[in-house]
Motif scaffolding. Structure first.
Motif, PDB file in Angstrom:
ATOM      1  N   LYS A 110      64.008   7.836  14.596  1.00  0.00           N
ATOM      2  CA  LYS A 110      62.741   7.143  13.776  1.00  0.00           C
ATOM      3  C   LYS A 110      62.057   6.578  14.559  1.00  0.00           C
ATOM      4  O   LYS A 110      61.817   4.973  14.104  1.00  0.00           O
ATOM      5  CB  LYS A 110      62.926   6.295  12.335  1.00  0.00           C
ATOM      6  CG  LYS A 110      63.765   7.559  11.540  1.00  0.00           C
ATOM      7  CD  LYS A 110      63.907   6.134  10.286  1.00  0.00           C
ATOM      8  CE  LYS A 110      64.280   7.817   8.882  1.00  0.00           C
ATOM      9  NZ  LYS A 110      65.207   6.561   7.373  1.00  0.00           N
ATOM     10  N   GLY A 111      61.125   7.410  15.344  1.00  0.00           N
ATOM     11  CA  GLY A 111      60.298   6.430  16.620  1.00  0.00           C
ATOM     12  C   GLY A 111      59.844   5.197  15.777  1.00  0.00           C
ATOM     13  O   GLY A 111      59.358   3.839  16.732  1.00  0.00           O
ATOM     14  N   ASP A 112      58.952   5.056  15.004  1.00  0.00           N
ATOM     15  CA  ASP A 112      58.073   3.781  14.324  1.00  0.00           C
ATOM     16  C   ASP A 112      58.893   3.098  14.380  1.00  0.00           C
ATOM     17  O   ASP A 112      58.617   1.685  14.759  1.00  0.00           O
ATOM     18  CB  ASP A 112      57.046   5.107  13.311  1.00  0.00           C
ATOM     19  CG  ASP A 112      58.061   5.562  11.987  1.00  0.00           C
ATOM     20  OD1 ASP A 112      59.425   4.892  12.611  1.00  0.00           O
ATOM     21  OD2 ASP A 112      57.475   4.829  10.738  1.00  0.00           O
ATOM     22  N   ILE A 113      60.017   2.727  13.620  1.00  0.00           N
ATOM     23  CA  ILE A 113      60.450   1.387  12.831  1.00  0.00           C
ATOM     24  C   ILE A 113      61.114   0.774  14.609  1.00  0.00           C
ATOM     25  O   ILE A 113      61.175  -0.407  14.918  1.00  0.00           O
ATOM     26  CB  ILE A 113      61.932   2.053  12.070  1.00  0.00           C
ATOM     27  CG1 ILE A 113      60.968   2.357  10.994  1.00  0.00           C
ATOM     28  CG2 ILE A 113      62.589   0.590  11.540  1.00  0.00           C
ATOM     29  CD1 ILE A 113      62.430   2.974   9.986  1.00  0.00           C
ATOM     30  N   MET A 114      61.478   1.952  14.822  1.00  0.00           N
ATOM     31  CA  MET A 114      62.049   1.325  16.417  1.00  0.00           C
ATOM     32  C   MET A 114      60.832   1.129  17.123  1.00  0.00           C
ATOM     33  O   MET A 114      61.474  -0.199  17.444  1.00  0.00           O
ATOM     34  CB  MET A 114      62.478   2.791  17.497  1.00  0.00           C
ATOM     35  CG  MET A 114      62.729   3.056  18.651  1.00  0.00           C
ATOM     36  SD  MET A 114      63.635   4.303  19.478  1.00  0.00           S
ATOM     37  CE  MET A 114      64.380   3.606  20.930  1.00  0.00           C
ATOM     38  N   LEU A 115      60.083   1.550  17.177  1.00  0.00           N
ATOM     39  CA  LEU A 115      59.010   0.673  18.231  1.00  0.00           C
ATOM     40  C   LEU A 115      58.875  -1.038  17.344  1.00  0.00           C
ATOM     41  O   LEU A 115      58.280  -1.942  18.434  1.00  0.00           O
ATOM     42  CB  LEU A 115      57.769   1.572  18.141  1.00  0.00           C
ATOM     43  CG  LEU A 115      56.754   0.992  18.548  1.00  0.00           C
ATOM     44  CD1 LEU A 115      57.019   0.797  20.265  1.00  0.00           C
ATOM     45  CD2 LEU A 115      55.325   2.295  18.842  1.00  0.00           C
ATOM     46  N   LEU A 116      58.449  -0.965  16.412  1.00  0.00           N
ATOM     47  CA  LEU A 116      58.012  -1.922  15.949  1.00  0.00           C
ATOM     48  C   LEU A 116      58.946  -3.014  16.220  1.00  0.00           C
ATOM     49  O   LEU A 116      58.525  -4.212  16.543  1.00  0.00           O
ATOM     50  CB  LEU A 116      57.991  -2.276  14.256  1.00  0.00           C
ATOM     51  CG  LEU A 116      57.948  -3.252  13.756  1.00  0.00           C
ATOM     52  CD1 LEU A 116      56.496  -4.433  14.165  1.00  0.00           C
ATOM     53  CD2 LEU A 116      58.111  -2.774  12.406  1.00  0.00           C
TER      54      LEU A 116
END
Length: 299
Positions: A110-116
């Protein structure tokens, strides 16, 4: 205040930051499925332990010489640097192996959680490196710990880039690739520290021009020969040096000025800060500059 201007408060703040980052990244890695986040979390946990070890060694290394440790306690910091760097390489190897497994058997991320999580971790890691930056310039132990923190900051940058690529294009293989790149970088940066600490612990000779040293000592008017040189490092900044010199049979009061000249020469020209000189008349004249016997009783 500790050596190099580093306070216990700074070490404590860096430790707390790394513990918080570790918990944050573990949770984020589990929810996002990101190996690079999980690897960074374990790396940060190692950093927290590294900072504690570094601080303890730093305090021990600052103790004065004693009857049981006449050269002081600076080797404690060298041991800590060796342990910290060794742990870094082992962790990097484990992460690289897991990353290869992920490449062969991709898992969703999950890229969005990873980015945050990666952005917040990067900010905290960057703050930690700034807190230890000053002490890293002249201390091998602090440098090893600083490298731990700097590698984490760089790893967070890689995770951020990977998270963006995964979020936009769903390229999940970027995650393990970044892990491998960061592991390789950490290993390359840690290996020179391990080599240097081994060199110090094995009492290897520092990088000095011994022929030039002998030539310079021989220029002193009272010195007729130079032989039997020993040189070693207490830590990365302190060189111990001993030398035998041949002189006429002079009273001690006339020999001492030559001793002071030799000490001044070695300190100012070669950066040697602990010198022992043994004066002799004819003993050892013309022998090797570096003594070549394993029997210390015959020296």
């Amino acid at each position: 205040m500790t050596q190099n201007g580093l306070t216990g408060g700074r070490f404590l703040l860096v430790t707390v930051l790394n513990v918080v980052i570790t918990v944050f990244e573990l949770i984020g890695g589990l929810f996002s499925g990101s190996l690079s986040l999980l690897s960074d979390a374990f790396h940060n946990l190692g950093d927290a332990l590294s900072v504690v070890l570094s601080y303890v060694a730093h305090r021990i290394g600052g103790r004065q010489q004693s009857r049981t440790n006449t050269f002081g306690y600076r080797r404690a910091e060298i041991l800590a640097a060796l342990l910290n760097s060794g742990i870094l390489i082992i962790v990097s190897l484990v992460l690289a192996i897991e990353a290869v497994r992920r490449l062969l058997h991709p898992e969703p991320v999950k890229g969005d959680i990873m980015l945050l999580v990666a952005v917040i971790s990067f900010a905290a890691n960057l703050l930690s490196t700034l807190l230890l930056n000053k002490g890293a310039k002249h201390n091998l132990n602090i440098r090893a710990t600083y490298l731990h923190l700097l590698s984490d900051a760089l790893a967070s940058v890689g995770v951020i880039v990977g998270a963006i690529l995964i979020t936009i294009w769903q390229i999940s293989w970027v995650d393990p690739v970044i892990t491998i790149i960061v592991a390789g970088y950490i290993t390359c940066e840690s290996w020179p520290i391990i080599k240097q600490t081994f060199k110090i612990l094995m009492e290897a000779a520092p990088d000095l021009d011994y022929e030039a040293i002998a030539h310079d000592i021989l220029q002193l008017p009272e010195v007729e020969g130079v032989h039997h040189i020993h040189a070693w490092l207490i830590d990365e900044n302190n060189i111990v040096f001993s030398v035998h010199v041949n002189m006429d049979n002079l009273p001690l009061a006339k020999i001492e000025p030559t001793y002071r000249q030799i000490e001044k020469l070695l300190c100012h020209r070669y950066g040697i800060n602990h010198v022992t000189v043994q004066a002799e008349c004819r003993r050892g004249m013309g022998t090797d500059l570096i003594h070549k016997t394993n029997d210390w009783r015959h020296e």
